[in-house]
Motif scaffolding. Structure first.
Motif, mmCIF file in Angstrom:
data_model
loop_
_atom_site.group_PDB
_atom_site.id
_atom_site.type_symbol
_atom_site.label_atom_id
_atom_site.label_comp_id
_atom_site.label_asym_id
_atom_site.label_seq_id
_atom_site.Cartn_x
_atom_site.Cartn_y
_atom_site.Cartn_z
ATOM 1 N N PHE A 1 0.780 -1.227 -0.038
ATOM 2 C CA PHE A 1 0.119 0.064 -0.090
ATOM 3 C C PHE A 1 0.957 1.359 -0.083
ATOM 4 O O PHE A 1 1.831 1.288 0.831
ATOM 5 N N PHE A 2 0.610 2.048 -0.786
ATOM 6 C CA PHE A 2 1.303 3.445 -0.875
ATOM 7 C C PHE A 2 0.717 4.518 0.135
ATOM 8 O O PHE A 2 -0.598 4.313 0.499
ATOM 9 N N ASP A 3 1.452 5.019 0.734
ATOM 10 C CA ASP A 3 1.098 6.251 1.697
ATOM 11 C C ASP A 3 0.120 7.216 1.060
ATOM 12 O O ASP A 3 -0.916 7.897 1.392
ATOM 13 N N ASP A 4 0.253 7.672 -0.288
ATOM 14 C CA ASP A 4 -0.380 8.674 -1.008
ATOM 15 C C ASP A 4 -0.900 7.807 -2.551
ATOM 16 O O ASP A 4 0.006 7.420 -3.345
ATOM 17 N N PRO A 5 -2.170 7.950 -2.724
ATOM 18 C CA PRO A 5 -2.525 7.571 -3.955
ATOM 19 C C PRO A 5 -1.566 8.218 -5.354
ATOM 20 O O PRO A 5 -1.469 7.700 -6.120
ATOM 21 N N THR B 1 1.676 8.919 -4.966
ATOM 22 C CA THR B 1 2.623 8.279 -5.323
ATOM 23 C C THR B 1 2.397 7.144 -6.240
ATOM 24 O O THR B 1 3.447 6.721 -7.249
ATOM 25 N N LYS B 2 1.520 6.552 -5.874
ATOM 26 C CA LYS B 2 1.218 5.304 -6.725
ATOM 27 C C LYS B 2 0.851 5.509 -8.112
ATOM 28 O O LYS B 2 1.468 5.153 -9.132
ATOM 29 N N ASP C 1 -6.767 2.125 9.029
ATOM 30 C CA ASP C 1 -7.191 1.307 8.030
ATOM 31 C C ASP C 1 -8.280 0.197 8.276
ATOM 32 O O ASP C 1 -9.240 0.160 7.410
ATOM 33 N N LEU D 1 -9.064 2.636 0.193
ATOM 34 C CA LEU D 1 -7.769 1.863 0.480
ATOM 35 C C LEU D 1 -7.365 1.416 -0.876
ATOM 36 O O LEU D 1 -6.092 1.193 -1.164
ATOM 37 N N GLU E 1 -7.323 2.666 -3.677
ATOM 38 C CA GLU E 1 -6.631 3.614 -4.453
ATOM 39 C C GLU E 1 -5.222 3.769 -4.136
ATOM 40 O O GLU E 1 -4.403 4.008 -4.918
ATOM 41 N N ARG E 2 -4.790 3.046 -2.860
ATOM 42 C CA ARG E 2 -3.251 3.091 -2.521
ATOM 43 C C ARG E 2 -2.798 1.632 -2.552
ATOM 44 O O ARG E 2 -1.788 1.468 -2.401
ATOM 45 N N SER F 1 -1.545 -1.749 -4.178
ATOM 46 C CA SER F 1 -0.727 -2.194 -5.369
ATOM 47 C C SER F 1 -1.280 -3.408 -6.256
ATOM 48 O O SER F 1 -0.783 -3.612 -7.474
#
Length: 328
Positions: free
Chosen positions: A182-186, A188-189, A236, A265, A267-268, A270
């Motif tokens: 999981f990325f901290d920020d969408p 960033t993904k 979460d 979640l 959206e973050r 992988s």
């Protein structure tokens, strides 16, 4: 014979198996026809069964696993169900072991040269990877479907060993996905998804011929790795409860009706869009244990698989209208 099976050995084993199973020749007759010794014929028949070139199923109308398969397929017409017999009174760990062996055998009849196979890591696929029988299939690609749980898990080998074990077993290529679960920020993904090295993995996922995965659940006998690895914090988990989430596939979450849209979640996450599971030629879900029944039922409601491999206890619970604790 060694564990590594050559193409010539496989071809000869198939030839012997066709004569034995399709034409009904005895081992003596096959030996004479092919100018082989009788022990050689027996070894080739054993090789054919061990490597999945031949799969033997007994179709007994009174057999409980087969009746459960028929009931599952009647309820879910899009589904190919494989129900594995387990000893009465056995623990859930024994169920998973039986299901892993059955999955390894089924793969022998599914995998073909040139295919791309998407793998979601976790406890179940780790068990399957350990049950595989060595078999060489040319030009196979195995691609990881979701990022590792954490940097620690990636380095520990839990994730990478599962993927590479599949690739080594079939003499294929492993394509790892070294991004966070999981990325901290969408944002960033989204930026990472534009990188060429990541796009390569995403493109392999999108064109996979075979997807192999389980369903994740917090209620499982051994809770899915993503829930106990520290990848999700209490906030979460509270958000997932508020969204009515009952399970995940490759760390992408879905609700009791099988829907997965508008879950923040995701959206973050992988993992791939679950539409892949709705479209793939072989979307094989492997799941064992009563704690996974709610997640399985929801995944079936969303048609997030077209093949299910499970044990008879889990199948029976899945078919109950009131859930796994109800009585027939």
């Amino acid at each position: 014979m060694t564990d590594a099976v050559t193409d010539d050995q496989a071809a000869q084993a198939v030839q012997v198996a066709r004569l034995y199973y399709h034409q009904g020749l005895t081992t003596d007759a096959i030996a004479r026809e092919l100018n082989l010794s009788r022990p050689k014929v027996s070894r080739l028949l054993t090789l054919a069964r061990r490597t999945g070139l031949v799969e033997i199923r007994i179709h007994d109308p009174q057999a409980h696993p087969q009746s459960l398969e028929a009931r599952l397929q009647a309820r879910y017409p899009f589904l190919r169900a494989h129900v594995v017999s387990v000893p009465a009174g056995s623990p859930e760990d024994a169920w998973l072991e039986r299901v892993a062996i059955a999955t390894a055998s089924l793969l022998g009849s599914v995998l073909r040269p040139g295919q791309t196979v998407g793998l979601a890591w976790g406890n179940t696929l780790d068990a399957v990877s350990r049950a595989l029988q060595p078999r060489r299939i040319s030009n196979l690609d195995f691609v990881q479907l979701n990022g590792s749980a954490s940097a620690l898990d990636f380095m520990s080998g839990f994730v990478t060993d599962t993927i590479t074990r599949f690739a080594r077993n079939y003499a294929g290529r492993a394509h790892l996905f070294p991004v966070p679960t999981f990325f901290d920020d969408p944002a960033t993904k989204r930026a990472m998804w534009r990188e060429r090295s990541v796009r390569h993995v995403l493109d392999l996922q999108a064109r996979a011929d075979v997807l192999l995965y389980s369903v994740g659940s917090r209620e499982a006998h051994h809770p899915s790795h993503v829930y106990v690895s520290g990848a999700l914090d209490p906030a979460d988990l509270a958000q997932l409860d508020a969204e009515g989430v009952v399970g995940d596939i490759a760390t992408v979450f879905y609700r009791a009706d099988g829907s997965y849209g508008a879950i923040p979640l995701n959206e973050r996450a992988s993992g791939p869009p679950l539409s892949l599971m709705q479209q793939a030629p072989h979307a094989i879900c492997v799941a064992s244990g009563r704690g996974k029944v709610a997640a399985l039922r929801a995944a079936l409601a969303g048609r997030l698989m077209n093949t299910l491999i499970t044990d008879e206890m889990t199948a029976r619970a899945l078919l109950l209208p009131g859930g796994p604790d109800a009585e027939e």
